[in-house]
Design a protein around this motif. Sequence first.
Motif, PDB file in Angstrom:
ATOM      1  N   VAL A  90     -11.693   2.679   5.155  1.00 59.94           N
ATOM      2  CA  VAL A  90     -10.952   1.722   4.305  1.00 59.94           C
ATOM      3  C   VAL A  90     -10.389   0.565   5.113  1.00 59.94           C
ATOM      4  O   VAL A  90     -10.568  -0.608   4.770  1.00 59.94           O
ATOM      5  CB  VAL A  90      -9.792   2.456   3.586  1.00 59.94           C
ATOM      6  N   GLU A  91      -9.702   0.912   6.213  1.00 61.20           N
ATOM      7  CA  GLU A  91      -8.970  -0.114   6.941  1.00 61.20           C
ATOM      8  C   GLU A  91      -9.881  -1.112   7.639  1.00 61.20           C
ATOM      9  O   GLU A  91      -9.461  -2.205   7.985  1.00 61.20           O
ATOM     10  CB  GLU A  91      -7.978   0.516   7.928  1.00 61.20           C
TER      11      GLU A  91
ATOM     12  N   PHE B  71      -2.893  -4.720  -6.445  1.00 62.66           N
ATOM     13  CA  PHE B  71      -2.757  -3.821  -7.588  1.00 62.66           C
ATOM     14  C   PHE B  71      -1.792  -4.417  -8.619  1.00 62.66           C
ATOM     15  O   PHE B  71      -1.147  -5.434  -8.359  1.00 62.66           O
ATOM     16  CB  PHE B  71      -2.195  -2.459  -7.149  1.00 62.66           C
TER      17      PHE B  71
ATOM     18  N   PRO C 194      -0.149  -4.091  11.358  1.00 56.11           N
ATOM     19  CA  PRO C 194       0.784  -3.081  10.854  1.00 56.11           C
ATOM     20  C   PRO C 194       1.870  -2.717  11.859  1.00 56.11           C
ATOM     21  O   PRO C 194       2.893  -2.160  11.487  1.00 56.11           O
ATOM     22  CB  PRO C 194      -0.101  -1.874  10.568  1.00 56.11           C
TER      23      PRO C 194
ATOM     24  N   ARG D 119      -4.411 -12.235   5.653  1.00 49.97           N
ATOM     25  CA  ARG D 119      -5.372 -11.226   6.101  1.00 49.97           C
ATOM     26  C   ARG D 119      -6.762 -11.802   6.342  1.00 49.97           C
ATOM     27  O   ARG D 119      -7.519 -11.289   7.162  1.00 49.97           O
ATOM     28  CB  ARG D 119      -5.484 -10.094   5.042  1.00 49.97           C
TER      29      ARG D 119
ATOM     30  N   LEU E 101      -2.462   1.335  -0.485  1.00 48.41           N
ATOM     31  CA  LEU E 101      -2.033   0.118   0.215  1.00 48.41           C
ATOM     32  C   LEU E 101      -1.985   0.365   1.722  1.00 48.41           C
ATOM     33  O   LEU E 101      -2.462  -0.462   2.506  1.00 48.41           O
ATOM     34  CB  LEU E 101      -0.654  -0.299  -0.305  1.00 48.41           C
ATOM     35  N   CYS E 102      -1.435   1.497   2.128  1.00 51.55           N
ATOM     36  CA  CYS E 102      -1.352   1.823   3.558  1.00 51.55           C
ATOM     37  C   CYS E 102      -2.744   1.878   4.177  1.00 51.55           C
ATOM     38  O   CYS E 102      -2.957   1.373   5.277  1.00 51.55           O
ATOM     39  CB  CYS E 102      -0.663   3.166   3.769  1.00 51.55           C
ATOM     40  N   ARG E 103      -3.656   2.520   3.457  1.00 54.52           N
ATOM     41  CA  ARG E 103      -5.001   2.640   4.024  1.00 54.52           C
ATOM     42  C   ARG E 103      -5.660   1.271   4.119  1.00 54.52           C
ATOM     43  O   ARG E 103      -6.335   0.963   5.097  1.00 54.52           O
ATOM     44  CB  ARG E 103      -5.840   3.608   3.185  1.00 54.52           C
ATOM     45  N   SER E 104      -5.449   0.436   3.111  1.00 51.17           N
ATOM     46  CA  SER E 104      -6.096  -0.873   3.164  1.00 51.17           C
ATOM     47  C   SER E 104      -5.460  -1.753   4.232  1.00 51.17           C
ATOM     48  O   SER E 104      -6.113  -2.632   4.783  1.00 51.17           O
ATOM     49  CB  SER E 104      -6.083  -1.533   1.786  1.00 51.17           C
ATOM     50  N   LEU E 105      -4.173  -1.511   4.558  1.00 51.34           N
ATOM     51  CA  LEU E 105      -3.520  -2.305   5.619  1.00 51.34           C
ATOM     52  C   LEU E 105      -3.600  -1.613   6.980  1.00 51.34           C
ATOM     53  O   LEU E 105      -3.021  -2.100   7.942  1.00 51.34           O
ATOM     54  CB  LEU E 105      -2.045  -2.527   5.266  1.00 51.34           C
ATOM     55  N   ALA E 106      -4.277  -0.478   7.063  1.00 46.62           N
ATOM     56  CA  ALA E 106      -4.371   0.321   8.299  1.00 46.62           C
ATOM     57  C   ALA E 106      -2.997   0.727   8.806  1.00 46.62           C
ATOM     58  O   ALA E 106      -2.756   0.820  10.005  1.00 46.62           O
ATOM     59  CB  ALA E 106      -5.134  -0.442   9.380  1.00 46.62           C
ATOM     60  N   LEU E 107      -2.073   0.960   7.896  1.00 47.39           N
ATOM     61  CA  LEU E 107      -0.727   1.385   8.265  1.00 47.39           C
ATOM     62  C   LEU E 107      -0.756   2.905   8.422  1.00 47.39           C
ATOM     63  O   LEU E 107      -0.792   3.636   7.434  1.00 47.39           O
ATOM     64  CB  LEU E 107       0.251   0.971   7.157  1.00 47.39           C
TER      65      LEU E 107
END
Lengths: 235, 521
Positions: free
Chosen positions: A70-71, A79, A100, A148, B424-430
């Motif tokens: 995903v990342e 959303f 992050p 981004r 959201l965390c996964r998409s931001l690599a958090l």
Amino acid sequence: MLEVRQLEFAYTADEPRMHFELAVAEGEVLSLIGPSGSGKSTLLNLIAGFLEQQGGSILLDGIAIDALPVEARPVSIVFQQYNLFPHLDVHTNVALGIDPALHHSAAQAKAVDGALDRLGLAGLERRKPGELSGGQQQRVALARVLVRRRKILLLDEAFAALGPAQRAEMIGLVRQLVEEQRMAALLVSHQPRDALIASARTAFVSDGRIVTLQDTRRLLDETQLVEVREYLGSI
Amino acid sequence: MNPRALPAGLVLGLLAILVVAPLAGLLSLGGLQLNDPRELQFWHSAYIQRVLVFSLWQALLSTICSVLPAILVARSLALQPVFPLRALLLRLFALPLVVPSVVAVMAMVSVYGAGGWIPLGRSLYGINGILLAHVFFNLPLAVRLLLPYWQAIPRHHWQLAAQLGMNAGQRWRLLEWPALREGLPGVLLLVFMLCLVSFAVVLTLGGGPRSTTLEVAIYQSLRFDFNPSRAVALALLQLALCVVVATLTQRLQRLPEVEIGLDPAPVGIRPVFSTFNLVLIALAAIYVGMPLLSMLIDALSGPWFEVLTETRLWQSIANTLIIGLSAALLSVAAGWFLLRYSASLAFEGRGLAARWIELAGSVVYVVPPLVIGTGMFVLLSSWADVFGWVYPIVIAVNALMGLPFVIRCLGPPMRQNHARYERLCRSLALAGWNRFRYLEWPLLRRPLGLAAGLVAALAMGDLGVIALFGTPESATLSLLIYQQLGAYLVSEATVTALMLLGVCLAAFWLLERGIGGGDRA
């Protein structure tokens, strides 16, 4: 260009597989409309990597991205809610989009300020999301999209909670950003009017497949497809 | 592989060792020595039947006496959402959560003992005292568990009832009872279970063989009769009872998914002034508040100089702090890793697996701490000096006892966080440290602090495993109070009880505020 080729997915082994096939050009916003549960959000989740496809591929400029985690995918997603961390201020919420760990160079910090300025959020940097209106919150999410700099933008009913005027304004902003950054964007909405404002082309999704993909105005005004006319309430 | 699986797996492994090893120890001993005529006589004696019947009887009576009034009080509180001191009252009802049972016992003695405000004389010791103490603990708990059911009734339903001209009886039958009956069996069984495994209250207020429960009988077999095989058999009997009740609880349990907190819950009903409601609320407040107030007054005029100059006291305070804080740290860490994994499983749609992991963390509901303690006692006694192992054992068992609280405090917000922000965390690599720093810590520190505070207070006030393993050097304040009571030093015990209450409340407050942060917005 974003291409979805023979993408297949089913939530359980018992149900028939969804099947998607589409292409979105650079700088284009393609709208996805259709009844609830038809598979619109599922398609977005597959592209973002939240779900794993059972067949087919997803390509960006001819290169497969569906094996990436995903990342690592070149995707930004907005959303309907929970785009922002409520305890972090506006600036930090946007800055997380770059790194992050929040280790930013001066240039990156400047980019965050620039994005906030660009989206009319200057002066609100230290506010918490709870202190902003719904429209301002979605602007913050879009500011993060801006910093981004990913090639694919997915909007999953992102503006559903806003009033018609605010929705039109936000969609206008999205169009500008998509054209400027040459992104390929997919917009899921329940409002046919959103599609009319956002997209030259719109896909109608039903029962896990794209029933038709055509000029938005023609789809909404002239189509003879029963499923679409039923959805629009014109039968 | 899910990166959260490894730490959760390690915690589950440790839990398994902590529970299975003592049980294996108990079973390996063979339990009942049926070839021994004296043992056979014991199991056919009226004593064991009385112990079994009394265990169930006192739990049943305590449940009825706690939950039935709690329904009335919770209803009064729900229908009376605005009145002076309401918030304070709800805080008072949360207090028994952190009051050690031995302190509650002292408070009961202070009010109902000889020279108390409502002297019951010798009849305090036995079923009366046990009931009074159990109601003191469980009535406020049941009120706090039941209140959300009224709050969950939609405002529109109340408005509709008013528009249709329903009277109180019709409202109860058509609105309130349907909402309440969802959760009532779970609350009843939870309270029954807590009373069934209650140890310190029965030990100190039971007053002799007529009022002995299985838990106390196990303790007596080990510490006074030096009969481990009988303790093993009693422990297995207790285990079987707990398994039955826990299984029923699990089937019927629909406890509200609310964070156990000290904050008053919001109320959404129009106030209906009623003297009857206010009198009920006042009576409940007096019942819970009076013993603590009476004990405070007694303690303030107690022999402070004698107590404070005793070196045993300071050693006990140090032991209490070591055990309480270590158990809290261990329990919160274990709960964190389990819940992180179960939340991620739930997010992936594997709800059943997630539920099993959380259930594993609540294993102490099925296997009582005293059974684990007994098993460890048996296991260790064959190759080591059991009393030399007091700290690790007491800390581990108390951490295990605290784990259900951690799961209940942290579970709902953690699942909610995961559901809201995972994508959201996964998409931001958090991930990893950044995720903890920017997402989990700020949003979860409050329930984390609450859980740590509760577990610390629970462990500091425990008089269970420490009573089995404790020595004069390793005694905690709870054990010291028990020893003082045994030596008829009631005034000294009252002073020590106040100190224990102070230590527990201070630790709870410091952990809740220190970890949870001062911002209550």
